[in-house]
Design an enzyme around this catalytic site. Sequence first.
Site, short mmCIF file in Angstrom:
data_model
loop_
_atom_site.label_atom_id
_atom_site.label_comp_id
_atom_site.label_asym_id
_atom_site.label_seq_id
_atom_site.Cartn_x
_atom_site.Cartn_y
_atom_site.Cartn_z
N ASP A 1 2.85 -10.39 -3.62
CA ASP A 1 2.75 -11.01 -2.30
C ASP A 1 2.11 -12.38 -2.49
O ASP A 1 1.08 -12.49 -3.15
CB ASP A 1 1.84 -10.18 -1.38
CG ASP A 1 2.36 -8.76 -1.18
OD1 ASP A 1 3.59 -8.57 -1.24
OD2 ASP A 1 1.54 -7.84 -0.97
N ASP B 1 7.63 0.57 5.89
CA ASP B 1 6.18 0.47 5.78
C ASP B 1 5.64 1.66 6.56
O ASP B 1 5.92 1.78 7.76
CB ASP B 1 5.67 -0.83 6.41
CG ASP B 1 6.17 -2.06 5.65
OD1 ASP B 1 6.22 -1.99 4.41
OD2 ASP B 1 6.51 -3.06 6.30
#
Lengths: 193, 252
Positions: B131, B12
């Site tokens: 998600d 990330d």
Amino acid sequence: MKVCLVKYPAGNVKSVEIALKRLGITPVLTSDPDTLNKADKLILPGVGHAGELSRFLEAENLAELIRGFKNPVLGICLGMQIMCSASEEGNARGLGIVDGNVLKFKGELKVPQIGWNRIYNLKGPLFKNVTESAYVYYVNSFYLPVVNCTSGFSHYGTEFSAAVERDNFFGVQFHPEKSGPEGYRIITNFLSL
Amino acid sequence: MGLAKRIIPCLDVIGNTTVKGVNFSGMVPLGSPVEMATLYCRQGADELVFLDIEASVKNTGTIFKVIEEVAGVVDVPFTVGGGISEIGHVEKLMESGADKISLNSAALLRPSLISDIARRFGSQCVVVAVDYMLLNGTPMVMSHGGKKKTDRKLIQWVKEIIDSGAGEILLTAIDRDGTGAGFDIENVSRISGLAGIPVIASGGAGSPVDFLDVFTRGNADAALAAGIFHRNELKISELKEFLKDNNLEIRL
């Protein structure tokens, strides 16, 4: 050494280019026949559509050039499939260097085959120092069955050609540029032919 | 005999720094993406995912240089996501060395983007990241890095994604992210049974056994994790030895 990557629309050649650069080779990316004719090594990279690639090679007069090429040629993925007689993908006519027809995976399989699969029965200079049953990275919906020119096979629902070899022509269905150290060994072997 | 189960470390990234949070927030800087990518490839990562986590909010676009640097050290497939909302972004990312792109929020706003990209670049390069969070017991899809609720149910959205021609699904349980509580086996298993395409499970990896479970019970094709690798709690090479010892198809 002059290595040419045959450039065609919709083919993502960046990863092959990166791999060659890491091996100290700056390839020429071109579809210009004069430049291609002078190459020491020719690479047909491959992501795209067989029908479109076939039409492109015919239209740019590259099909004949590749067929008559005397130095080592490596076809990767679609680049290998296009060396065959024909492909089910868009009913494409192939270059006819390797005798065999490219088919679509059928049955209870996840298609495209995306991931790491093993290669067996490895033959020829491309696989020098490559481990038998090594894992390599595949992304394909179409495959060449095992044929006379097969120099290695994998299994995905059925046995299929992982690699082919005929005279100065080599093809791999998997992506050696994305197959870790074993993949780099295969590219290095091709470059040292 | 089948494909090897894949272990995928995820970077990330904000700017030129890898970060990691818990439940998608509270980001802590961890190091250089290039160095981490190099290390993970050496340890045997089967693929690398790079998520430009601020792009869906900021749309900076300055990330391409970092992506190109990372692509230059990666010898396995390389997926990039974060803020991709048009074909032009995909072109630029491929040109920067990405092999696949990961769509998320933009696909929720405009599902046809999935098929547009698949038609142009092939299904194999389109990963759709989903998600989700449990809301009143139902797994619901979230967008914008987990910040926004949507009215989509997980299963319904996954079916739509598959029909649109996605190549792979990256399934992240936000409730589990960064907790080390284990993968959401139940939902991974439901989605794997549904999908004719590979499912990458993400969120909650805390031990080697969690990975074993998500492959054997969850039937995942790949497992993605970040913190457990970044904090060096588990080396990818050791994890893969463990999984191999437990009779999984693993590339060593």
